[in-house]
Design a protein around this motif. Sequence first.
Motif: not given
Length: 434
Positions: A23-30, A316-319, A324-326
């Motif tokens: 379903v969400f594989g269109y996102l490069d990081a999934i 915040q490493l999440g930032v 790098a990843y959307p």
Amino acid sequence: MGKQLFFAVVVAICVSLFCVGRVFGYLDAIPRLTVAGVPLALCGVAAFASIGYLTLRGRPFSFAYATAFYFFCIVTGYLWMLPGSQIPYNHAVAFVSAFASGTFFMLATLSISARLPAIGLPTGTATILPLGSLLIAAATVIVGTRYSFRLVSLSEIYSFRNELDFPGPLRYANGIVLSSLLPFAGAFFIETRRYALAGAALVLMASFYPITLTKFSMFAPFWFLFLLALAYVVRPRTAIVLSILLPILVGLASLPIDMAQQKSIYHIFGLINFRMFAIPSISLDVYNGFFATHHPTWFCQINVVRTIFGCDYDPQLGVEIAKAYPLGNFNASFLSTEGIASVGPLLAPATAVLCGVVIAIGSSTASHLPPRFVLLSSSIVVQQLINVPLSTALLSHGAALLFLLWYLMPASALAPVALPPPAIKKRPATLSEA
């Protein structure tokens, strides 16, 4: 926990993550697991699931057990998705690192079961703790409304969240009260059958959503009630397992309905199966990819270390990951932060052991308390542990404070409040009796 139920969770996780990739594989990081990658994924999951079952089997319920099972699920999900990863890094090293980290964490967490010497607060004094927690929560909500209060839908929160600017103390108070103090108070009042005060704790918990505008604050009271319902029908140890299995099944059941209606947004599946359960596993893939080309943080994301040694990364490493990843602000558990990000995949199993020791010590502070009380009072903290670094969960979300409250709370204070017997009205004497 029966073998069938345990492996049903494993199967549900694998099916769910396979669907997430589709379903969400269109996102490069999934990760997008293909049919060709399934045999390799099955081998990794089968080996880790066998170790997980042998480690968890027969263990009594505790905070350590709940945490170990949740992290078992995270690592299981990652090992399943790894053959479908679209991010370039050394997948073999990452596999060994995740396998060892998950195994060592479970062993360290569940092997330490020492009972700390109790301080023994008097029962009457101990009841001040939940009442004080409730008053602190009310004060925090009142102050918070002065800075922000918007009743908006989940789809609208991102339009306003960047405008939030809480003072540092209030920002810490929001996290500690929502994650630790209110669940602690709510669990106490439920155990002692003071249901009006338990309801007040839930209302205050729900009040944080229009203030903080986070999905977590929106669903925290519902998660608490969900675990409460499970705790009334099954034992706490089984409740923890079902808290993973049942939501995943609900999300999977909603997927064909949304697909048949050709919906572009999968609300239930996206929220439960993707955001709630897949993201903690996907974070291992993303952090491995990011830090394969960046130097480790060496824990500089922690403020004390940052102050002494400085840091090239955002606290915040999440930032940093979001650059790098959307995928938005990509915070993650200690497996990704204190592990991969801080020391790299080769040393990550060592930090997993240290984190396991911390969790085991925290769990031992509640060894004298009823299992259902521990389950409910830690319901939100456990969710924080799988989504943020351990240091953040301990301080910013109050896990360390919760451990202290457990340690101070005597089991005698959790006895249900005895209700006065109903008054018996005397029947008027008849003439014959007179």
